[in-house]
Design a protein around this motif. Structure first.
Motif, PDB file in Angstrom:
ATOM      1  N   UNK A   8       0.838  -1.187   0.000  1.00  0.00           N
ATOM      2  CA  UNK A   8       0.000   0.000   0.000  1.00  0.00           C
ATOM      3  C   UNK A   8       0.878   1.244   0.000  1.00  0.00           C
ATOM      4  N   UNK A   9       0.715   2.085  -1.029  1.00  0.00           N
ATOM      5  CA  UNK A   9       1.468   3.335  -1.124  1.00  0.00           C
ATOM      6  C   UNK A   9       0.493   4.486  -1.245  1.00  0.00           C
ATOM      7  N   UNK A  10       0.588   5.416  -0.312  1.00  0.00           N
ATOM      8  CA  UNK A  10      -0.217   6.634  -0.336  1.00  0.00           C
ATOM      9  C   UNK A  10       0.608   7.692  -1.062  1.00  0.00           C
ATOM     10  N   UNK A  11       0.305   7.916  -2.331  1.00  0.00           N
ATOM     11  CA  UNK A  11       1.103   8.826  -3.161  1.00  0.00           C
ATOM     12  C   UNK A  11       0.933  10.288  -2.760  1.00  0.00           C
ATOM     13  N   UNK A  12      -0.195  10.633  -2.171  1.00  0.00           N
ATOM     14  CA  UNK A  12      -0.393  12.018  -1.735  1.00  0.00           C
ATOM     15  C   UNK A  12       0.503  12.359  -0.552  1.00  0.00           C
ATOM     16  N   UNK A  13       0.588  11.443   0.404  1.00  0.00           N
ATOM     17  CA  UNK A  13       1.403  11.672   1.599  1.00  0.00           C
ATOM     18  C   UNK A  13       2.806  11.096   1.466  1.00  0.00           C
ATOM     19  N   UNK A  14       3.054  10.358   0.382  1.00  0.00           N
ATOM     20  CA  UNK A  14       4.333   9.687   0.140  1.00  0.00           C
ATOM     21  C   UNK A  14       4.708   8.799   1.326  1.00  0.00           C
ATOM     22  N   UNK A  15       3.781   7.883   1.632  1.00  0.00           N
ATOM     23  CA  UNK A  15       3.990   6.943   2.734  1.00  0.00           C
ATOM     24  C   UNK A  15       3.753   5.526   2.237  1.00  0.00           C
ATOM     25  N   UNK A  16       4.716   4.660   2.530  1.00  0.00           N
ATOM     26  CA  UNK A  16       4.594   3.236   2.259  1.00  0.00           C
ATOM     27  C   UNK A  16       4.093   2.581   3.535  1.00  0.00           C
ATOM     28  N   UNK A  42      11.835   9.406  -5.519  1.00  0.00           N
ATOM     29  CA  UNK A  42      10.660   9.623  -4.674  1.00  0.00           C
ATOM     30  C   UNK A  42      11.121   9.476  -3.230  1.00  0.00           C
ATOM     31  N   UNK A  43      11.068  10.578  -2.491  1.00  0.00           N
ATOM     32  CA  UNK A  43      11.423  10.540  -1.072  1.00  0.00           C
ATOM     33  C   UNK A  43      10.168  10.240  -0.269  1.00  0.00           C
ATOM     34  N   UNK A  44      10.110   9.023   0.246  1.00  0.00           N
ATOM     35  CA  UNK A  44       8.933   8.585   0.997  1.00  0.00           C
ATOM     36  C   UNK A  44       9.353   8.155   2.394  1.00  0.00           C
ATOM     37  N   UNK A  45       8.381   8.023   3.262  1.00  0.00           N
ATOM     38  CA  UNK A  45       8.569   7.463   4.591  1.00  0.00           C
ATOM     39  C   UNK A  45       7.716   6.212   4.683  1.00  0.00           C
ATOM     40  N   UNK A  46       7.899   5.472   5.749  1.00  0.00           N
ATOM     41  CA  UNK A  46       7.159   4.236   5.898  1.00  0.00           C
ATOM     42  C   UNK A  46       6.464   4.138   7.238  1.00  0.00           C
ATOM     43  N   UNK A  47       5.428   3.336   7.252  1.00  0.00           N
ATOM     44  CA  UNK A  47       4.747   3.003   8.495  1.00  0.00           C
ATOM     45  C   UNK A  47       4.571   1.487   8.516  1.00  0.00           C
ATOM     46  N   UNK A  48       5.138   0.888   9.537  1.00  0.00           N
ATOM     47  CA  UNK A  48       5.007  -0.538   9.776  1.00  0.00           C
ATOM     48  C   UNK A  48       3.812  -0.725  10.696  1.00  0.00           C
ATOM     49  N   UNK A  49       2.871  -1.557  10.264  1.00  0.00           N
ATOM     50  CA  UNK A  49       1.609  -1.689  10.998  1.00  0.00           C
ATOM     51  C   UNK A  49       1.366  -3.135  11.422  1.00  0.00           C
TER      52      UNK A  49
END
Length: 176
Positions: A72-80, A109-116
């Motif tokens: 799941x990649x949120x392209x608006x917030x640039x979060x994986x 693409x500079x993104x951040x991640x959230x491990x859930x």
């Protein structure tokens, strides 16, 4: 060589499982825990369908090809977002997510991640540092060493063995 997030994950869990996986000796289909993890992935956060998407990315890196299948990649917030059943292999999960962030970085693409961990109601924010990129480069070399070895790495008892889908394959003839 083609390097995937699964390779990174398995490298941080068990070199033997990595070698077996790459040599197409697969036991995941026999594991209820693997099935449960897939179920959690498919049924958690159903509302996200509108704001993000699954991505499959291939990008060259040095002499290798890096493949990422991002859940799941949120392209608006640039979060994986990476969803896992349990935090028992959290180090491996973190490096898998950092691998995704690195692949995106190669695409500028500079993104951040959230491990859930939905069952645990726990999240962890993940970022990619320059040191992480260096560590991933070392991991890529280690993966290639393990994968290109002519023999399977030796048995090493680790905490994950009891719940591993390869447990019987590895330990059936051994005294525990």
């Amino acid at each position: 060589m083609n390097i995937t997030a699964t390779h990174i994950n398995l490298l941080h869990v068990c070199h033997r499982e990595l070698w077996l996986h790459v040599n197409e000796i697969r036991m995941e289909h026999t594991s209820d825990l693997v099935y449960e993890g897939k179920h959690i992935h498919e049924h958690s956060y159903a509302q996200r369908a509108e704001s993000g998407r699954e991505l499959e990315i291939s990008v060259p890196f040095e002499d290798d090809e890096l493949f990422a299948k991002i859940d799941f990649y949120d392209s608006k917030k640039k979060i994986v977002h990476e969803i896992k059943k349990s935090d028992k292999a959290q180090k491996a999960h973190i490096w898998q997510l950092k691998f995704y962030l690195f692949v995106l970085k190669l695409l500028e693409v500079d993104a951040n991640g959230i491990l859930e961990y939905p069952k645990l109601r726990k999240t962890k924010e993940i970022q990619l540092s320059d040191e992480d990129i260096e560590s991933l480069s070392v991991d890529f070399e280690t993966i290639k060493e393990v994968v290109h070895s002519s023999s399977c790495p030796p048995l090493i008892r680790i905490p994950f063995c009891r719940s591993c889908s390869y447990h019987d394959f590895c330990w059936v003839a051994e005294n525990e």
